[in-house]
Design an enzyme around this catalytic site. Structure first.
Site, PDB file in Angstrom:
ATOM      1  N   CYS A 126      27.812  33.262  46.111  1.00 25.32           N
ATOM      2  CA  CYS A 126      27.502  34.319  45.140  1.00 25.32           C
ATOM      3  C   CYS A 126      27.096  33.690  43.802  1.00 25.32           C
ATOM      4  O   CYS A 126      27.949  33.183  43.072  1.00 25.32           O
ATOM      5  CB  CYS A 126      28.738  35.215  44.967  1.00 25.32           C
ATOM      6  SG  CYS A 126      28.527  36.506  43.747  1.00 25.32           S
ATOM      7  N   CYS A 146      28.344  35.476  40.656  1.00 27.24           N
ATOM      8  CA  CYS A 146      29.763  35.227  40.403  1.00 27.24           C
ATOM      9  C   CYS A 146      30.009  33.823  39.846  1.00 27.24           C
ATOM     10  O   CYS A 146      30.801  33.641  38.928  1.00 27.24           O
ATOM     11  CB  CYS A 146      30.563  35.340  41.698  1.00 27.24           C
ATOM     12  SG  CYS A 146      30.048  36.660  42.773  1.00 27.24           S
ATOM     13  N   ASP A 147      29.380  32.836  40.419  1.00 25.23           N
ATOM     14  CA  ASP A 147      29.773  31.448  40.156  1.00 25.23           C
ATOM     15  C   ASP A 147      28.732  30.613  39.409  1.00 25.23           C
ATOM     16  O   ASP A 147      29.012  29.462  39.061  1.00 25.23           O
ATOM     17  CB  ASP A 147      30.118  30.757  41.491  1.00 25.23           C
ATOM     18  CG  ASP A 147      31.326  31.403  42.152  1.00 25.23           C
ATOM     19  OD1 ASP A 147      32.185  31.921  41.423  1.00 25.23           O
ATOM     20  OD2 ASP A 147      31.400  31.421  43.391  1.00 25.23           O
TER      21      ASP A 147
HETATM   22  C1  LIG Z   1      33.322  33.198  46.865  1.00 28.34           C
HETATM   23  C2  LIG Z   1      33.033  34.569  46.314  1.00 28.34           C
HETATM   24  C3  LIG Z   1      33.074  34.773  44.963  1.00 28.34           C
HETATM   25  C4  LIG Z   1      32.839  36.038  44.422  1.00 28.34           C
HETATM   26  N1  LIG Z   1      32.906  36.205  43.081  1.00 28.34           N
HETATM   27  C5  LIG Z   1      32.677  37.433  42.539  1.00 28.34           C
HETATM   28  C6  LIG Z   1      32.735  37.638  41.123  1.00 28.34           C
HETATM   29  O1  LIG Z   1      32.976  36.716  40.352  1.00 28.34           O
HETATM   30  N2  LIG Z   1      32.495  38.896  40.672  1.00 28.34           N
HETATM   31  C7  LIG Z   1      32.196  39.941  41.496  1.00 28.34           C
HETATM   32  O2  LIG Z   1      32.014  41.065  41.012  1.00 28.34           O
HETATM   33  N3  LIG Z   1      32.104  39.769  42.832  1.00 28.34           N
HETATM   34  C8  LIG Z   1      32.342  38.552  43.381  1.00 28.34           C
HETATM   35  N4  LIG Z   1      32.232  38.359  44.732  1.00 28.34           N
HETATM   36  C9  LIG Z   1      31.861  39.519  45.571  1.00 28.34           C
HETATM   37  C10 LIG Z   1      33.095  40.437  45.759  1.00 28.34           C
HETATM   38  O3  LIG Z   1      34.191  39.666  46.189  1.00 28.34           O
HETATM   39  C11 LIG Z   1      32.766  41.505  46.792  1.00 28.34           C
HETATM   40  O4  LIG Z   1      31.651  42.251  46.346  1.00 28.34           O
HETATM   41  C12 LIG Z   1      33.928  42.473  46.991  1.00 28.34           C
HETATM   42  O5  LIG Z   1      35.097  41.784  47.341  1.00 28.34           O
HETATM   43  C13 LIG Z   1      33.600  43.481  48.081  1.00 28.34           C
HETATM   44  O6  LIG Z   1      34.695  44.334  48.202  1.00 28.34           O
HETATM   45  P1  LIG Z   1      34.983  45.186  49.525  1.00 28.34           P
HETATM   46  O7  LIG Z   1      36.276  45.858  49.274  1.00 28.34           O
HETATM   47  O8  LIG Z   1      33.809  46.017  49.843  1.00 28.34           O
HETATM   48  O9  LIG Z   1      35.081  44.145  50.711  1.00 28.34           O
HETATM   49  P2  LIG Z   1      35.864  42.782  50.915  1.00 28.34           P
HETATM   50  O10 LIG Z   1      36.300  42.171  49.655  1.00 28.34           O
HETATM   51  O11 LIG Z   1      34.972  42.010  51.835  1.00 28.34           O
HETATM   52  O12 LIG Z   1      37.170  43.215  51.695  1.00 28.34           O
HETATM   53  C14 LIG Z   1      37.113  43.667  53.012  1.00 28.34           C
HETATM   54  C15 LIG Z   1      38.512  43.913  53.491  1.00 28.34           C
HETATM   55  O13 LIG Z   1      38.451  44.531  54.774  1.00 28.34           O
HETATM   56  C16 LIG Z   1      39.415  43.929  55.619  1.00 28.34           C
HETATM   57  N5  LIG Z   1      38.997  44.162  56.994  1.00 28.34           N
HETATM   58  C17 LIG Z   1      37.887  43.711  57.625  1.00 28.34           C
HETATM   59  N6  LIG Z   1      37.869  44.135  58.906  1.00 28.34           N
HETATM   60  C18 LIG Z   1      38.995  44.900  59.075  1.00 28.34           C
HETATM   61  C19 LIG Z   1      39.566  45.600  60.167  1.00 28.34           C
HETATM   62  N7  LIG Z   1      38.977  45.615  61.358  1.00 28.34           N
HETATM   63  N8  LIG Z   1      40.737  46.263  59.988  1.00 28.34           N
HETATM   64  C20 LIG Z   1      41.341  46.251  58.775  1.00 28.34           C
HETATM   65  N9  LIG Z   1      40.850  45.606  57.701  1.00 28.34           N
HETATM   66  C21 LIG Z   1      39.710  44.928  57.860  1.00 28.34           C
HETATM   67  C22 LIG Z   1      39.445  42.476  55.166  1.00 28.34           C
HETATM   68  O14 LIG Z   1      40.640  41.840  55.572  1.00 28.34           O
HETATM   69  C23 LIG Z   1      39.364  42.662  53.666  1.00 28.34           C
HETATM   70  O15 LIG Z   1      40.646  42.914  53.135  1.00 28.34           O
HETATM   71  C24 LIG Z   1      32.492  37.125  45.287  1.00 28.34           C
HETATM   72  C25 LIG Z   1      32.440  36.921  46.672  1.00 28.34           C
HETATM   73  C26 LIG Z   1      32.707  35.664  47.187  1.00 28.34           C
HETATM   74  C27 LIG Z   1      32.665  35.465  48.686  1.00 28.34           C
END
Ligand SMILES: Cc1cc2nc3c(=O)[nH]c(=O)nc-3n(C[C@H](O)[C@H](O)[C@H](O)COP(=O)(O)OP(=O)(O)OC[C@H]3O[C@@H](n4cnc5c(N)ncnc54)[C@H](O)[C@@H]3O)c2cc1C
Length: 321
Positions: free
Chosen positions: A148, A151-152
């Site tokens: 990302c 982010c970084d």
């Molecule tokens: C290395 C890295 C750095 C980042 N830095 C930033 C930043 O600085 N700022 C920023 O705004 N964004 C950042 N992001 C992006 C941000 O993390 C994501 O946009 C955000 O986390 C997405 O949120 P979400 O809740 O949609 O999904 P996710 O964070 O992907 O969470 C998905 C969840 O679903 C769960 N899950 C999946 N399948 C199942 C299942 N079958 N049953 C039950 N649970 C399940 C997982 O365990 C997880 O808890 C970064 C991403 C990465 C990878």
């Protein structure tokens, strides 16, 4: 995250417990949904999946989430989201769903720990970046390897970085990185880019961007942090070691939605939602990266989660009115 793509379970079992609202995922979308639903007194159950806190827990610091002028640790932010939701009665369980039947209500889900029936469902299962799967990647993620740039990128001021990939995202993110990095070298396995023409022109003409064609990354080298990337020319087989400070990988993103295939409308594996986070199935809502191929940020995912919970609350109130 592995999700099985099995046929829907045919009928609900008598042993299944019942919830009014089940939330799949403990990332920003799932936990923001849990906070709103808990404050609406729905006592939501959240299945965390294997990645407690979601993708944020993979990153060292988050500096673009409002309210934290000095930044906040990724794992810490996840913890705070969870604490706040639990304070109002959300129940977060370390469990994953692997089969779902959305053909009738209550919806039926099979999880690692049993079976759950729910009147409404919020899918917040997020997405996972496609990994290179090469030596050094796992060990150095967060120590110079990132998925990302928004982010970084800031952490690579005046440093030399590599971008792996050749599509729109790779070039967009690569161009974004030129704000910080002293040089951005794109490693692409083909001899031409897949990205749109305008983007290609901008990237190819940018003084900080360089391209290494017909080449794949085979190893990321470093002890405490990234120091170099080993590459191989796919035409000549020639290997090189490129000293570098950071590696950004943009070879694609997979939403964790496989188990919903055939049961809900999707586009390119992302769950289709309207502007109220409603899916094609009444009573099922989706939020965050499972339904968003575009913004992919903590704040946008949390916002979608809050919206999904507000709509799920209306849905449940309306049907019991
Ligand atoms: C290395 C890295 C750095 C980042 N830095 C930033 C930043 O600085 N700022 C920023 O705004 N964004 C950042 N992001 C992006 C941000 O993390 C994501 O946009 C955000 O986390 C997405 O949120 P979400 O809740 O949609 O999904 P996710 O964070 O992907 O969470 C998905 C969840 O679903 C769960 N899950 C999946 N399948 C199942 C299942 N079958 N049953 C039950 N649970 C399940 C997982 O365990 C997880 O808890 C970064 C991403 C990465 C990878």
């Amino acid at each position: 995250m592995t999700v099985l793509n099995e046929a829907p379970v045919s009928s609900s079992s008598a042993a299944a417990r019942h919830t009014r609202l089940l939330i799949l995922g403990s990332g920003p979308a799932g936990l923001a949904a849990a906070l709103y639903a808990a404050r609406a007194e729905l006592a939501p159950v959240v299945l965390s999946g294997t990645e407690l806190g979601g993708q944020v827990s993979l990153t060292y610091t988050i500096e673009n989430y409002p309210g934290f002028p000095d930044g906040v640790g990724g794992a810490e932010l996840g913890n705070l989201f969870q604490k706040q939701a639990e304070r109002f009665g959300a129940q977060v369980e370390f469990d994953s769903a692997y089969r779902v039947d959305l053909s009738k209500r209550p919806f039926n889900l099979v999880t690692d720990n049993g079976e759950i029936q729910t009147d409404a469902l919020i899918i917040a299962t997020g997405a996972s970046p496609i990994l290179l799967n090469i030596p050094g990647e796992k060990e150095l993620t967060g120590k110079g390897i990132s998925y990302c740039a928004t982010c970084d990128g800031w952490f690579f001021k005046d440093k030399k970085v590599v971008v792996v990939g050749g599509g729109d995202t790779a070039l967009e993110e690569g161009l974004f990185l030129t704000r910080y990095a002293s040089s951005v070298t794109v490693i692409h396995r083909r001899d031409s880019l897949r990205a749109g023409v305008v983007l290609q022109k901008r990237a190819l003409e940018h003084p900080k961007m360089k391209f290494i064609w017909n080449t794949v990354a085979t190893e990321i080298v470093g002890r405490e942090k990234v120091e170099a990337v080993r590459t191989k020319n796919v035409q000549t087989g020639e290997e090189s070691l490129l000293p570098i400070d950071g590696v950004f990988v943009f070879i694609g993103h997979t939403p964790n939605t496989k188990m919903f295939e055939g049961q809900i409308e999707m586009e390119n594996a992302y769950i289709k939602v309207d502007n109220r986070m409603k899916t094609s199935v009444a009573g099922v809502f989706a939020a965050g990266e499972a339904a968003d191929p575009h913004f992919r940020q903590v704040i946008t995912s949390a916002g979608m989660g809050a919206a999904a919970a507000i709509e799920a609350t209306h849905f449940l109130e309306h049907e019991t009115a």
